[in-house]
Enzyme design. Structure first.
Site, PDB file in Angstrom:
ATOM      1  N   GLU A  29      13.911  -0.002 -20.652  1.00  0.00           N
ATOM      2  CA  GLU A  29      13.643  -1.421 -20.903  1.00  0.00           C
ATOM      3  C   GLU A  29      12.948  -1.572 -22.235  1.00  0.00           C
ATOM      4  O   GLU A  29      12.064  -0.786 -22.585  1.00  0.00           O
ATOM      5  CB  GLU A  29      12.671  -1.986 -19.860  1.00  0.00           C
ATOM      6  CG  GLU A  29      13.206  -2.235 -18.494  1.00  0.00           C
ATOM      7  CD  GLU A  29      12.112  -2.853 -17.602  1.00  0.00           C
ATOM      8  OE1 GLU A  29      11.198  -3.533 -18.107  1.00  0.00           O
ATOM      9  OE2 GLU A  29      12.175  -2.615 -16.391  1.00  0.00           O
ATOM     10  N   TRP A  33       3.828 -11.767 -21.398  1.00  0.00           N
ATOM     11  CA  TRP A  33       2.612 -11.382 -20.682  1.00  0.00           C
ATOM     12  C   TRP A  33       1.412 -11.058 -21.577  1.00  0.00           C
ATOM     13  O   TRP A  33       0.349 -10.699 -21.084  1.00  0.00           O
ATOM     14  CB  TRP A  33       2.892 -10.233 -19.714  1.00  0.00           C
ATOM     15  CG  TRP A  33       3.805  -9.156 -20.230  1.00  0.00           C
ATOM     16  CD1 TRP A  33       5.133  -9.034 -19.964  1.00  0.00           C
ATOM     17  CD2 TRP A  33       3.479  -8.059 -21.095  1.00  0.00           C
ATOM     18  NE1 TRP A  33       5.659  -7.929 -20.600  1.00  0.00           N
ATOM     19  CE2 TRP A  33       4.659  -7.312 -21.304  1.00  0.00           C
ATOM     20  CE3 TRP A  33       2.310  -7.634 -21.730  1.00  0.00           C
ATOM     21  CZ2 TRP A  33       4.707  -6.173 -22.110  1.00  0.00           C
ATOM     22  CZ3 TRP A  33       2.347  -6.508 -22.531  1.00  0.00           C
ATOM     23  CH2 TRP A  33       3.537  -5.792 -22.712  1.00  0.00           C
ATOM     24  N   CYS A  41       0.864  -1.178   0.000  1.00  0.00           N
ATOM     25  CA  CYS A  41       0.000   0.000   0.000  1.00  0.00           C
ATOM     26  C   CYS A  41       0.905   1.233   0.000  1.00  0.00           C
ATOM     27  O   CYS A  41       1.810   1.325   0.834  1.00  0.00           O
ATOM     28  CB  CYS A  41      -0.872  -0.035   1.253  1.00  0.00           C
ATOM     29  SG  CYS A  41      -1.477   1.589   1.743  1.00  0.00           S
ATOM     30  N   PHE A 100       9.659 -17.312 -19.804  1.00  0.00           N
ATOM     31  CA  PHE A 100       9.498 -17.307 -21.268  1.00  0.00           C
ATOM     32  C   PHE A 100       9.551 -15.901 -21.864  1.00  0.00           C
ATOM     33  O   PHE A 100       9.180 -15.685 -23.009  1.00  0.00           O
ATOM     34  CB  PHE A 100       8.218 -18.050 -21.676  1.00  0.00           C
ATOM     35  CG  PHE A 100       8.332 -19.527 -21.391  1.00  0.00           C
ATOM     36  CD1 PHE A 100       9.293 -20.297 -22.028  1.00  0.00           C
ATOM     37  CD2 PHE A 100       7.511 -20.131 -20.442  1.00  0.00           C
ATOM     38  CE1 PHE A 100       9.442 -21.653 -21.744  1.00  0.00           C
ATOM     39  CE2 PHE A 100       7.650 -21.487 -20.154  1.00  0.00           C
ATOM     40  CZ  PHE A 100       8.624 -22.252 -20.799  1.00  0.00           C
ATOM     41  N   HIS A 101      10.005 -14.949 -21.050  1.00  0.00           N
ATOM     42  CA  HIS A 101      10.249 -13.596 -21.575  1.00  0.00           C
ATOM     43  C   HIS A 101      11.631 -13.608 -22.221  1.00  0.00           C
ATOM     44  O   HIS A 101      12.576 -14.139 -21.646  1.00  0.00           O
ATOM     45  CB  HIS A 101      10.213 -12.604 -20.418  1.00  0.00           C
ATOM     46  CG  HIS A 101      10.165 -11.171 -20.832  1.00  0.00           C
ATOM     47  ND1 HIS A 101      11.234 -10.530 -21.443  1.00  0.00           N
ATOM     48  CD2 HIS A 101       9.187 -10.244 -20.730  1.00  0.00           C
ATOM     49  CE1 HIS A 101      10.900  -9.269 -21.677  1.00  0.00           C
ATOM     50  NE2 HIS A 101       9.668  -9.069 -21.265  1.00  0.00           N
ATOM     51  N   ASN A 139      10.522   0.538  -9.175  1.00  0.00           N
ATOM     52  CA  ASN A 139      10.423   0.059 -10.550  1.00  0.00           C
ATOM     53  C   ASN A 139       8.976   0.192 -11.022  1.00  0.00           C
ATOM     54  O   ASN A 139       8.061  -0.226 -10.313  1.00  0.00           O
ATOM     55  CB  ASN A 139      10.822  -1.420 -10.635  1.00  0.00           C
ATOM     56  CG  ASN A 139      10.941  -1.891 -12.065  1.00  0.00           C
ATOM     57  OD1 ASN A 139      11.824  -1.450 -12.796  1.00  0.00           O
ATOM     58  ND2 ASN A 139      10.045  -2.770 -12.492  1.00  0.00           N
ATOM     59  N   GLU A 140       8.776   0.777 -12.160  1.00  0.00           N
ATOM     60  CA  GLU A 140       7.436   0.867 -12.764  1.00  0.00           C
ATOM     61  C   GLU A 140       6.339   1.024 -11.699  1.00  0.00           C
ATOM     62  O   GLU A 140       5.453   0.170 -11.558  1.00  0.00           O
ATOM     63  CB  GLU A 140       7.150  -0.361 -13.621  1.00  0.00           C
ATOM     64  CG  GLU A 140       7.978  -0.398 -14.878  1.00  0.00           C
ATOM     65  CD  GLU A 140       7.491  -1.426 -15.890  1.00  0.00           C
ATOM     66  OE1 GLU A 140       6.713  -2.332 -15.519  1.00  0.00           O
ATOM     67  OE2 GLU A 140       7.881  -1.315 -17.062  1.00  0.00           O
ATOM     68  N   GLU A 198       8.739 -15.103 -15.339  1.00  0.00           N
ATOM     69  CA  GLU A 198       9.169 -14.508 -16.612  1.00  0.00           C
ATOM     70  C   GLU A 198      10.115 -15.408 -17.397  1.00  0.00           C
ATOM     71  O   GLU A 198      10.878 -14.937 -18.240  1.00  0.00           O
ATOM     72  CB  GLU A 198       9.787 -13.129 -16.345  1.00  0.00           C
ATOM     73  CG  GLU A 198       8.715 -12.153 -15.907  1.00  0.00           C
ATOM     74  CD  GLU A 198       9.217 -10.748 -15.635  1.00  0.00           C
ATOM     75  OE1 GLU A 198      10.355 -10.611 -15.172  1.00  0.00           O
ATOM     76  OE2 GLU A 198       8.447  -9.807 -15.873  1.00  0.00           O
TER      77      GLU A 198
END
Ligand code: GLA
Ligand code: ZN
Length: 667
Positions: free
Chosen positions: A306, A314, A115, A356-357, A149-150, A354
């Site tokens: 990135e 995704w 939060c 398969f990223h 991050n993001e 991730e």
């Protein structure tokens, strides 16, 4: 600043060595150097591997990897590691759990589970950031701090009791008294009048439509709450490490955060670009955010933090970046002014969500993959052309972008839920893009006097600063274009007295009597002296108050009524487009307006061939990117120069191979 340490473009990406045995690390360094990598982001999701309980840290692996990077001449963008809270932290601090609209607690087990107003999250991050900054602030590999991050990537809003209490504090600061709050939100409507501050709540799940003022203020409050998390970290870093620049990575098409407000606090604007590589996706959909980031950076450097070397994991179906596409998207970022190209991630994970990223080093683990070879090629090209670094992108046309407006116009119960802010921005952006007319982004409080043309589509909310600057701009000779559903509400989301388009009425020379949004199967038509178009989504009854009808509707009860209007106001000109024309119409319309006012395209090219320009004193570089799967021919129209990627002199008519770039240094 970054530029002083890294001479030229940054190249590299997210590096997660803690996922790998040490035996891989030397090979990582070797392959990074072969690819000309000069910057890696480390530690973004490392909190749980750095701290096992309050006060107990183990920095062994991070010490080693930072030293190893330094020995190999690779700089580090070091994360503060606060992006994901370790599982041990929740037991004693349940206030960290975010809560959704329905009141469900979101559990750890994924990432970003916190939060933004949680006092425990704030305290734990303060301790962590202080420890990391203190330990590494003088490390010779460190060139940038990467906060979190993001932000809001997964948890866009929290509705917990802490947030409810903080929302009241935020509202008290904004409105002072409950009477002011009631007045602003219009709570006389539907018996919502508040007599006690403690009755005011976040817009949690309710029976039907929420109060729009409450929803809008909650979006503002959430953006500010998350910004506060960033500021807590920034303050610590600034005090202990005043000379190292700070970044946090923004996202594509991101609505939850007011990036205009955020950007003012960030030294190096960076963003993460993940265009769908499937064929048929318009490259303008990615270019737009480079231009937006350049605008947010406002003269400071921005970097592509990135992108995926090939597919992501995704989407429902994740196609590869076919050969050449990574190179095109990398150079697209540079062509739009970026000072670096970075990937997610360096080595493809074998485990975790991730796996398969794509990554620079694929599951085969060697240097023979197509993807790695392209990564090397791009690295070499960026290194070979460092002289372009530091040059600028400057345009005569700007699009105005505003987050309050975005939030307010998409409050659903309105004339049409089909009207989306980004779609409208993208309509006008793509029209300019297809015409090779370069676009900057400006904001409601920007100085726009340097531009010839400012386009502000769907300006539903017009704040006093925008009304004044646009009026001044047009009065002194600027050209302004806006679209339907503009000039409707003030910054409290209250409809302007005396109707639409509110404070824009004077400069537009029109009034809008009614709007008639169209269902998806409905359409109308418009026609002007040059062209005609089918129109969808929206029509309206426009009354001329000085303006002239440039195009008229051709169907239904609006037949013959104005659809596009033009008004010569003082020294400038204002246009109003009261509907949604087809892309070709919009492109030709913009070409005409630009032509009439002496705004030239960078170069005329076939559709799908992007052209942008970077300038540095006497030097001009044209970035020509052929996104088509076919070879294209281009007329340089008298320009000539050295094509840097092939080393050949070019002039007159040239051909550009399918899915290929050219960088021409003009002579
Ligand atoms: C985001 C995140 C990265 C990674 C990539 C995958 O950009 O910042 O950690 O998850 O998505 O595309
Ligand atoms: Zn909360």
């Amino acid at each position: 600043m970054l530029k002083e340490t890294i001479n030229g473009f940054t190249y590299g990406g997210d590096y997660n060595p803690e996922q790998w045995e040490k035996t891989y690390w030397e090979d990582d360094m070797r392959l990074m150097k072969k690819a000309q990598v000069n910057l890696v982001s480390i530690g973004i999701f490392s909190w749980a591997r750095l701290q096992s309980k309050e006060g107990v840290y183990d920095f062994t692996w991070l010490d080693e990897i930072l030293d190893l990077c330094h020995e190999n001449g690779i700089f580090v963008d070091l994360a503060t590691a606060t992006a994901s809270v370790p599982p041990w932290a929740y037991k004693d601090h349940p206030d960290i759990f975010p809560v959704d609209k329905q009141g469900n607690r979101l559990w750890y087990g994924s990432r970003q589970t916190y939060c933004p107003n949680s006092p425990s999250y704030h305290n734990l991050t303060k301790e962590l950031v202080t420890t990391i900054v203190n330990r590494y602030k003088d490390h010779p590999a460190l060139v940038m701090w990467h906060i979190n991050n993001e932000y809001t990537c997964h948890v866009r809003e929290c509705f917990c009791d802490t947030c409810a209490a903080e929302f009241r504090v935020w509202l008290k600061e904004r409105y002072g008294t409950l009477d002011r709050l009631n007045g602003s939100w219009g709570t006389s409507f539907w018996s919502q009048w508040y007599h006690n501050w403690e009755d005011v709540m976040p817009p949690r799940q309710t029976t039907t439509q929420h109060n729009p003022g409450q929803v809008l203020d909650y979006q503002r409050f959430m953006s500010d709450s998350v910004l506060n998390c960033f500021m807590i970290e920034k303050k610590i870093i600034r005090e202990m490490s005043p000379d190292i620049p700070i970044t946090t990575n923004f996202m594509l098409d991101w609505k939850p955060l007011d990036y205009v407000k955020w950007a003012k606090e960030i030294d190096v604007i960076s963003w993460d670009s993940y265009p769908n590589p499937a064929t048929g996706v318009h490259p303008a959909k990615n270019a737009i955010d480079h231009d937006l980031m350049r605008g947010l950076a406002d003269g400071k450097p921005f970097i592509l933090m990135e992108q995926s070397p090939s597919q992501v994991n995704w989407r429902d179906i994740n196609t590869v970046k076919y050969p050449g596409l990574n190179r095109l998207y990398s150079l697209q970022s540079i062509g739009h002014g970026s000072e670096g190209v970075m990937y997610f991630q360096w080595r493809q994970s074998r485990r975790g969500a991730e796996k398969f990223h794509s990554a620079c080093i694929t599951h085969t683990g060697d240097e023979n993959s197509r993807v790695y070879k392209e990564v090397v090629e791009i690295g070499e090209e960026l290194k070979a052309h460092t002289d372009i670094s530091g040059s600028e992108v400057k345009n005569q046309v700007a699009i105005m972008y505003d987050y309050d407006n975005w939030w307010a116009v998409e409050y659903e119960p309105g004339p049409s839920c089909a009207v989306k802010y980004r779609d409208m921005i993208l309509d006008y952006y793509t029209a300019c893009y297809d015409a090779n007319i370069g676009v900057d982004f400006v904001f409601q409080d920007s100085d726009i006097s340097q531009y010839e043309l400012v386009i502000a589509p769907l300006s539903y909310m017009v704040k006093p600063s925008m009304a004044e600057s646009v009026k001044r701009f047009v009065a002194s000779g600027g050209v302004f274009i806006t679209s339907f559903f503009s000039g409707i509400v003030d910054e409290e989301d209250a409809v302007f007295e005396n109707g639409y388009p509110g404070p824009l009425a004077d400069i537009l020379g029109i009034s809008i009597e009614e709007f008639n949004p169209l269902e998806s199967h409905m359409f109308n038509g418009i026609t002007d002296a040059l062209q005609s178009s089918k129109v969808t989504m929206w029509t309206e009854l426009i009354r001329l108050k000085g303006a002239q009808a440039y195009a008229s509707f051709t169907e239904d009860y609006l037949e013959g009524e104005p659809a596009v209007t033009c008004y010569d106001y003082e020294k400038g000109q204002s246009w109003y487009v009261g509907t949604r024309p087809e892309p070709t119409y919009l492109r030709r319309f913009l070409e005409k307006v630009c032509y009439d006012h002496g705004i030239e395209p960078v170069l005329k090219t076939p559709l799908g061939v992007e052209v942008t320009k970077r300038v540095d004193g006497e030097n001009t570089w044209l970035f020509i990117l052929n996104f088509n799967r076919d070879e294209m021919s281009i007329d340089l129209c008298g320009l000539s120069g050295l094509e840097l990627l092939s080393g050949e002199e070019v002039s007159q008519k040239i051909s550009i191979r399918a899915v290929s770039p050219m960088i021409i240094k003009l002579s």
